[in-house]
Design a protein around this motif. Structure first.
Motif, PDB file in Angstrom:
ATOM      1  N   ASP B 182      33.121   7.272  91.879  1.00 44.43           N
ATOM      2  CA  ASP B 182      33.130   8.018  90.618  1.00 44.43           C
ATOM      3  C   ASP B 182      32.059   7.497  89.666  1.00 44.43           C
ATOM      4  N   ALA B 183      31.941   6.166  89.620  1.00 40.08           N
ATOM      5  CA  ALA B 183      30.959   5.564  88.716  1.00 40.08           C
ATOM      6  C   ALA B 183      29.543   5.974  89.114  1.00 40.08           C
ATOM      7  N   LEU B 184      29.276   5.998  90.417  1.00 41.69           N
ATOM      8  CA  LEU B 184      27.931   6.365  90.870  1.00 41.69           C
ATOM      9  C   LEU B 184      27.662   7.848  90.653  1.00 41.69           C
ATOM     10  N   PHE B 211      22.506   0.625  90.098  1.00 39.42           N
ATOM     11  CA  PHE B 211      23.270  -0.565  89.713  1.00 39.42           C
ATOM     12  C   PHE B 211      23.251  -0.794  88.206  1.00 39.42           C
ATOM     13  N   PRO B 212      22.052  -0.798  87.575  1.00 31.98           N
ATOM     14  CA  PRO B 212      22.084  -0.962  86.114  1.00 31.98           C
ATOM     15  C   PRO B 212      22.818   0.182  85.418  1.00 31.98           C
ATOM     16  N   ASN B 216      28.969  -0.969  84.719  1.00 36.32           N
ATOM     17  CA  ASN B 216      30.313  -1.064  84.134  1.00 36.32           C
ATOM     18  C   ASN B 216      31.358  -0.421  85.027  1.00 36.32           C
ATOM     19  N   GLY B 217      31.052   0.754  85.523  1.00 29.15           N
ATOM     20  CA  GLY B 217      31.996   1.449  86.396  1.00 29.15           C
ATOM     21  C   GLY B 217      32.249   0.664  87.671  1.00 29.15           C
ATOM     22  N   LEU B 218      31.187   0.050  88.207  1.00 24.78           N
ATOM     23  CA  LEU B 218      31.345  -0.716  89.441  1.00 24.78           C
ATOM     24  C   LEU B 218      32.170  -1.973  89.186  1.00 24.78           C
ATOM     25  N   ILE B 303      31.432   1.842  78.989  1.00 26.72           N
ATOM     26  CA  ILE B 303      30.541   2.877  79.523  1.00 26.72           C
ATOM     27  C   ILE B 303      30.555   4.075  78.606  1.00 26.72           C
ATOM     28  N   ARG B 304      31.751   4.460  78.193  1.00 23.46           N
ATOM     29  CA  ARG B 304      31.854   5.683  77.406  1.00 23.46           C
ATOM     30  C   ARG B 304      31.109   5.558  76.093  1.00 23.46           C
ATOM     31  N   SER B 305      31.295   4.408  75.416  1.00 22.54           N
ATOM     32  CA  SER B 305      30.669   4.292  74.100  1.00 22.54           C
ATOM     33  C   SER B 305      29.157   4.220  74.249  1.00 22.54           C
TER      34      SER B 305
END
Lengths: 264, 308
Positions: B182-184, B211-212, B216-218, B303-305
């Protein structure tokens, strides 16, 4: 067409296509496109939505192919090489043929690293000492008139810049690679009027060193910035001429109808 | 005729509608607050049972530093959870060493390198993996992996840190893969296109762009995996050998905090010291998972902010 196509002048062109056909699955998006684009000029591609102008642009650095279902036939010769040859290195091709996208797309890393992203993929780590890297960043950012605005925050994330600055950065990051051709896909469509004016001025400056091909929806923009203009319709080249000629004195009926705004 | 706004003919009906509206709002609000209520209720209960021991006879220094867990001793019961704590941490650490590269690798493969049918199949299978009950994993550890480990390594017992770590890794991988994927997937495609057009290879795009962009998601994916591993009970109970000791090698059997509660609670007398100490362990576990989840949550919020 007023542009000569005989083979003795081949080397005078930076991009030449011969019978270029392209299909997305079963849909043919380009039909027998044969065109010659001259160096150190700005050539604009115009035409209504879906006419294949972006597709043609994206053939020149073969970035079309990232969506698996693309079939291409014909030749695209850039700097004397057919880019659809088996042994062409996509990485090297994209080094000499840079691209600027519709929506500014700086990478989510610092401004500094954005400018050096390209050069780092093409040289081994540590190929350039620190001061040389700093110089490259400064000169690239100066060339796009961004240096004074961002010199104090080179380590900040590039995604925090304004859209205009982002788009200038996207142009700047091509420059350290010393490309020969720069492809621009509606580079000003995300910008406001002033931003558009400044980026257009910048594109005008860049043409002294690079071959620039620009796709635009905006006929007024094509008139303002380009030297030559190509009008496309339904995947075919309808007319290719000097911009002033094409707008004042179009030879084809479809061109005339389009530039008069009767469709498109 | 029907399009004009008619005046209310019967004000009574209006009132009924308003009441129904209020009722629905109230019900939905209750649903929302209930989850908070339940968490606090559980915490309150666990804490209430643990409190007399936690603030009373229990020597907290000894509790955390002594490896002697002899709760049932008639002469001198000893409540040191160090061995259990080390057991939990070692098996979780091993699980993460195995699951993080594997899970993130799988997430990268699913999200970036495979397409179409294969991608759908892989995602379904990975989801399926997370639906296997933990007792089945325990069974696999006990009956399949244990003998295999004995055969391959010559260790005297097959149920040990290695076994538990592998089983826990297999259980955490699905979470890491699905959250990581999902993060990717959330990384805008324009970044990939930008990097590609500058001549980057797919692998360079993964390392230098994705990756950068998705870090956060990872990280959240990894932390959720840790949370899963540290809180798991049944599978580790069956696969780790259930021996209270500080392990010196991968082939030593151990026992975890969770397994201790599960195995011993039924044998205690309600209200005695042993019973209450098990609840203190519950508080410790609660605190650990709470912190891990909180960090994961803050990271995801980060991540969201950043995007906003």
């Amino acid at each position: 067409m007023t542009v000569a196509t005989d083979s003795s002048t081949r080397t005078h062109y930076s991009i030449q296509t011969r019978d270029l056909n392209l299909w997305y699955g079963k849909f043919q998006a380009l039909k027998n496109v044969t065109v010659d684009i001259r160096p150190r000029l700005i050539t604009s591609l115009i035409g209504p939505s879906g006419c294949g102008k972006t597709t043609l642009l994206r053939c020149f650095n073969r970035i079309n192919e990232r969506y698996g279902n693309v079939t291409t036939t014909g030749e695209v010769t850039i700097l004397g090489r057919n880019v659809y040859d088996e042994d062409i290195s996509l990485s090297e091709l994209r080094k000499s043929v840079g691209m600027v996208f519709q929506r500014p797309n700086p990478l989510p890393i610092s401004i500094y690293k954005n400018v050096l992203f390209g050069i780092r993929t093409h040289t081994r780590r540590g190929a350039f000492p620190r001061h040389q890297r700093d110089e490259m960043v400064e000169s690239a950012l100066r060339d796009v008139q961004l240096w004074d605005e961002v010199k104090d925050r080179l380590r900040r994330r590039a995604t925090h810049l304004t859209l205009e600055q982002q788009q200038k950065l996207c142009i700047a990051r091509l420059l350290p690679l010393k490309p020969r051709v720069i492809l621009m896909d509606e580079p000003c469509s995300a910008l406001d009027a002033e931003g558009t004016e400044r980026v257009e001025a910048l594109i005008g400056d860049l043409k002294r060193q690079y071959t620039i091909v620009i796709v635009t929806h905006n006929m007024a923009q094509a008139r303002r910035v380009s030297d030559e203009c190509i009008f496309m319709l339904l995947g075919e080249i309808i007319e290719h001429d000097d911009t002033v000629q094409l707008f004042l004195n179009p030879h084809k009926e479809q061109t005339e109808m389009y530039i008069e705004g009767r469709y498109g | 005729m029907s399009s004009e706004i008619r005046p209310v003919s019967r004000p009574g009906i209006q009132w009924v509608y308003r009441m129904i509206e209020r009722l629905i709002e109230l019900t939905i609000m209750l649903c929302g607050w209930s989850s908070i209520l339940f968490v606090f209720a559980i915490f309150y209960f666990v804490f209430r049972e643990a409190a007399p021991m936690l603030f009373g006879d229990l020597n907290l220094v000894e509790f955390f530093t002594s490896p002697n867990w002899r709760p049932a001793s008639e002469i001198q019961p000893q409540y040191g959870v160090l061995a259990l704590l080390v057991g939990s941490l070692s098996v979780t650490a091993l699980a993460m060493v195995l699951a993080v590269p594997f899970g993130l690798g799988a997430a990268i493969y699913v999200s970036e390198f495979c397409g179409g049918k294969l991608k759908e199949v892989l995602k379904v299978v990975i989801e399926l993996l997370s639906a296997i009950p933990s007792v089945v994993w325990g069974f696999v550890g006990y009956m399949v992996l244990g003998p295999l480990i004995m055969q391959l390594s010559g260790a005297p017992v097959g149920v040990n840190v290695l076994n538990g770590g592998i089983i826990l890794a297999l259980m955490s991988v699905p979470i890491i893969v699905s959250v990581g994927e999902d993060a990717l997937k959330a990384v805008p495609d324009s970044y990939r296109e930008a990097a590609l057009s500058l001549g980057a290879s797919r692998w360079e795009i993964v390392c230098r762009v994705l990756f950068p962009a998705a870090k956060n998601g990872l990280l959240a994916a990894v932390l959720l995996g840790v949370g899963r591993a540290i809180g798991e009970t049944m599978a580790v109970l069956m696969a780790t050998g259930h021996a209270v000791q500080i392990p010196h090698s991968l082939f030593d059997p151990i026992r975890t905090l969770t397994a201790t509660i599960a195995a011993e609670l039924g044998e205690t007398v309600e209200g005695d010291d042993h019973y209450r100490v098990l609840f203190v362990i519950g508080v410790v576990l609660f605190a650990v998972t709470f912190v891990v989840n909180l960090i994961a949550d803050l990271v995801v919020k980060g991540i969201r902010s950043e995007k906003a």
